[in-house]
Scaffold this active site. Structure first.
Site, short mmCIF file in Angstrom:
data_model
loop_
_atom_site.label_atom_id
_atom_site.label_comp_id
_atom_site.label_asym_id
_atom_site.label_seq_id
_atom_site.Cartn_x
_atom_site.Cartn_y
_atom_site.Cartn_z
CG PHE A 150 -9.58 -24.00 17.67
CD1 PHE A 150 -9.87 -25.00 18.59
CD2 PHE A 150 -10.65 -23.33 17.09
CE1 PHE A 150 -11.18 -25.32 18.92
CE2 PHE A 150 -11.95 -23.64 17.40
CZ PHE A 150 -12.21 -24.64 18.32
CE LYS A 174 -2.51 -18.09 10.82
NZ LYS A 174 -3.13 -18.17 12.17
CD GLU A 177 -5.02 -16.68 15.83
OE1 GLU A 177 -4.92 -17.65 15.05
OE2 GLU A 177 -5.67 -15.65 15.55
CB SER A 227 -15.23 -20.05 10.64
OG SER A 227 -14.42 -18.92 10.40
CB CYS A 282 -15.18 -29.61 10.50
SG CYS A 282 -14.18 -30.97 9.89
CD GLU A 382 -19.09 -24.75 12.34
OE1 GLU A 382 -18.67 -23.65 11.95
OE2 GLU A 382 -18.51 -25.82 12.10
P1 NAD Z 1 -11.20 -19.59 12.12
O1 NAD Z 1 -11.85 -19.36 10.80
O2 NAD Z 1 -11.47 -18.63 13.22
O3 NAD Z 1 -9.60 -19.64 11.97
C1 NAD Z 1 -8.96 -20.47 11.02
C2 NAD Z 1 -7.63 -19.86 10.63
O4 NAD Z 1 -7.87 -18.60 9.99
C3 NAD Z 1 -6.71 -19.56 11.82
O5 NAD Z 1 -5.40 -19.88 11.46
C4 NAD Z 1 -6.89 -18.06 12.06
O6 NAD Z 1 -5.74 -17.47 12.58
C5 NAD Z 1 -7.20 -17.54 10.68
N1 NAD Z 1 -8.13 -16.40 10.69
C6 NAD Z 1 -9.12 -16.15 11.58
N2 NAD Z 1 -9.79 -15.02 11.23
C7 NAD Z 1 -9.21 -14.56 10.09
C8 NAD Z 1 -9.45 -13.44 9.24
N3 NAD Z 1 -10.43 -12.58 9.50
N4 NAD Z 1 -8.67 -13.29 8.15
C9 NAD Z 1 -7.69 -14.18 7.87
N5 NAD Z 1 -7.41 -15.24 8.65
C10 NAD Z 1 -8.16 -15.44 9.74
O7 NAD Z 1 -11.58 -21.09 12.56
P2 NAD Z 1 -11.28 -21.80 13.94
O8 NAD Z 1 -12.18 -21.23 14.98
O9 NAD Z 1 -9.83 -21.85 14.20
O10 NAD Z 1 -11.73 -23.30 13.58
C11 NAD Z 1 -13.06 -23.74 13.68
C12 NAD Z 1 -13.77 -23.67 12.36
O11 NAD Z 1 -13.06 -24.44 11.39
C13 NAD Z 1 -15.17 -24.27 12.39
O12 NAD Z 1 -16.02 -23.47 11.62
C14 NAD Z 1 -15.00 -25.63 11.75
O13 NAD Z 1 -16.15 -26.18 11.17
C15 NAD Z 1 -13.96 -25.34 10.73
N6 NAD Z 1 -13.27 -26.54 10.32
C16 NAD Z 1 -13.58 -27.05 9.10
C17 NAD Z 1 -12.99 -28.21 8.67
C18 NAD Z 1 -13.32 -28.80 7.33
O14 NAD Z 1 -12.67 -29.74 6.94
N7 NAD Z 1 -14.30 -28.29 6.62
C19 NAD Z 1 -12.04 -28.86 9.48
C20 NAD Z 1 -11.73 -28.31 10.71
C21 NAD Z 1 -12.36 -27.14 11.12
#
Ligand code: NAD
Length: 497
Positions: A150, A174, A177, A227, A282, A382
């Site tokens: 997000f 994808k 959401e 994450s 991140c 985090e």
């Molecule tokens: P998230 O892991 O909750 O979601 C990321 C994506 O995965 C979304 O599209 C979501 O719909 C999907 N998703 C969520 N749960 C899932 C599951 N159980 N199975 C399959 N798909 C699933 O992350 P977020 O809250 O949207 O974003 C924040 C996180 O992203 C933080 O941890 C941040 O550090 C990380 N991030 C990392 C980088 C990097 O370059 N390392 C960059 C941006 C964000």
């Protein structure tokens, strides 16, 4: 009545058969602005089918023609980025200037991808054996999946799809959401730029959509950002299904301040890196590691700056916006409670913020802790919110050990005027992206972005030459053209003569 957002398939909106929906909200007001259709398994299949059908013609489209589409996309994006920034602010909450910055950083990857004819050039060896030539090419994978988080509704998808498309693949994005509109807007822009239908598709949804992509036999690769627990799951599941996968995870970024640093610069940058985008980056700084006797002075300077920040609706010229959802707000407030209970010194309390906003937005103001212990949850976890922790250490070595012991390895920074110390830090720190007097060292598009340890699963970083390699397969071709003096039959193993 809020509008309903659907998927994007074959150059047009696609309703699908899924009967589940989630709410999209404006985090500054708490208002529900749209409901989002969540894909069912058969919707995944329908979108993959469209991409499979579009791939052969796009693969065979000349580099000259593909590049022209990329250039048109770049021009449209550049001209219309304020529109996209407004969309980002309305769904993510970050302030408009920050949203514009994210689009510009994404645009740089499009500009890099405009050089795809050069990036795809292979090698050629004449006369490797007598009258035998060898050359290498890189070819697209086919249908590639991108799953994004997000916190960068435009930039993170833009880390991947410009190169994927330029290299000749068909893409399924994808998006998160929580922030789906940017992806749909970008899909329309591709259409306007002349990209053939089916080459860029958007699949909206939750875990069902992601699992569909991770296991579908016609999806060749997955690029994931999110994450760490989900990144690990995506990496393992996609790899188990024979896919190429890069999965970027969470982070805990340290900023070391040595005693000889310019403390005003360090304080400015701790505030910029800690509270920019409400800490939902991140690459955000979450731990300031104060080395030696400067700690009191540094904390005072960070505190003074923190107290001057204006928190509120991102469209009103504030410094910092809300968190993305009510759950995020509760989670971050919960960490502030926990830090206080664990005995850290709460210097600035963001729970008391009075935001400049109408309605019930999801705000937590900038929060500063001092004397944070490395066993406290505000240090180990985090938080992904505007909470900056100051950890005090006695020496440079202690600072380095702290960072190298940490499970994450996304970004880090050192503030010093000592070139030797900075050089040593860059050399020995086990982190993927390092800043010297730069708090958020996000690499340029022509370098690659990615962390170490639990911040990245897989071996390819995003964009730059690693991105080109990820979205293509290498092939080596060995050629002999017969000449009038060819040597006749020889059943021996081909040796070089
Ligand atoms: P998230 O892991 O909750 O979601 C990321 C994506 O995965 C979304 O599209 C979501 O719909 C999907 N998703 C969520 N749960 C899932 C599951 N159980 N199975 C399959 N798909 C699933 O992350 P977020 O809250 O949207 O974003 C924040 C996180 O992203 C933080 O941890 C941040 O550090 C990380 N991030 C990392 C980088 C990097 O370059 N390392 C960059 C941006 C964000």
């Amino acid at each position: 009545m809020a509008i309903t957002l659907h998927h994007w398939r074959n150059g047009t909106a696609f309703e699908g058969v899924g009967d589940r929906y989630s709410d999209v909200t404006n985090p500054a007001t708490g208002e529900v602005t749209a409901r989002l259709a969540l894909a069912a398994g058969s919707d995944v299949n329908a979108v993959v089918e469209a991409a499979v059908a579009a791939f052969p013609a796009w693969r065979d489209t000349s580099l000259a023609a593909r590049t022209r589409v990329l250039f048109r996309f770049r021009e449209l994006l550049n001209a219309r980025k304020p529109e996209l920034a407004e969309i980002i602010t309305s769904e993510h909450g970050k302030v408009l200037s920050d949203a514009l910055g994210e689009v510009s950083r994404g645009q740089e990857v499009v500009e890099f991808a405009c050089g795809i004819p050069h990036l795809l050039k292979g090698g050629f060896t004449e006369n490797a054996s007598t009258r035998v030539d060898v050359h290498s090419v890189r070819q697209p994978l086919g249908v590639v999946g991108i799953v994004s988080p997000f916190n960068f509704p435009a930039m993170v998808p833009l880390w991947f799809f410009p190169l994927a498309i330029a290299a000749g693949n068909a893409v399924i994005l994808k998006p998160s959401e929580k922030v789906p509109t940017a992806a749909l807007w970008l899909a329309e822009l591709w259409k306007e730029a002349g990209l053939p239908d089916g080459v860029f598709n958007v699949l909206n949804g939750d875990r069902t959509a992601v699992d569909g992509l991770l296991t579908h036999p016609d999806v060749e690769s997955v690029s994931f950002v999110g994450s760490t627990p989900v990144a690990r799951y995506v990496y393992e599941t996609a790899a188990a299904h024979g896919k190429r996968v890069q999965a970027l995870g969470g982070a805990k970024n340290h900023m070391v301040v040595l005693p000889d640093a310019d403390l005003d610069l360090a304080a400015d940058q701790a505030v910029n890196g800690g509270y920019g985008s409400a800490g939902e980056r991140c690459m955000a700084i979450s731990a300031v590691v104060a080395v030696g006797s400067i700690a009191d002075e540094l904390v005072e300077r960070i505190k003074a700056r923190t107290l001057r920040l204006r928190t509120g609706d991102g469209t009103r010229g504030c410094d910092m916006g809300p968190l993305v959802t009510a759950q995020a707000q509760q989670r971050v407030s919960g960490y502030v409670d926990a830090g206080e209970k664990a005995g850290a010194v709460l210097v600035v309390d963001g729970r008391e913020v009075r935001p400049d906003s109408d309605g019930a937005g999801f705000f937590v103001g900038p929060t500063l802790f001092d004397h944070v212990g490395t066993d406290m949850s505000i240090y180990t976890d985090e938080i992904f919110g505007p909470v900056l922790s100051v950890v005090r250490v006695d020496s440079y070595d202690e600072a380095v050990q702290l960072i190298n012991r940490n499970a994450y390895g996304n970004g880090t920074a050192i503030f010093t005027n000592d070139g030797g110390a900075a050089r040593q830090f860059a050399n020995e720190i086990r982190v993927g992206m390092v800043g010297v007097n730069v708090p958020v060292p996000v690499p340029m598009a022509y370098y690659s972005f990615g962390g170490w340890k639990h911040s990245l699963f897989g071996d390819s970083h995003a964009h730059g030459t690693e991105g080109v390699q990820f979205f293509t397969r290498g092939k080596v071709i060995t050629t002999r053209w017969l000449d009038p003096s060819h040597g006749g039959i020889n059943l021996g193993f081909p040796e070089n003569a």
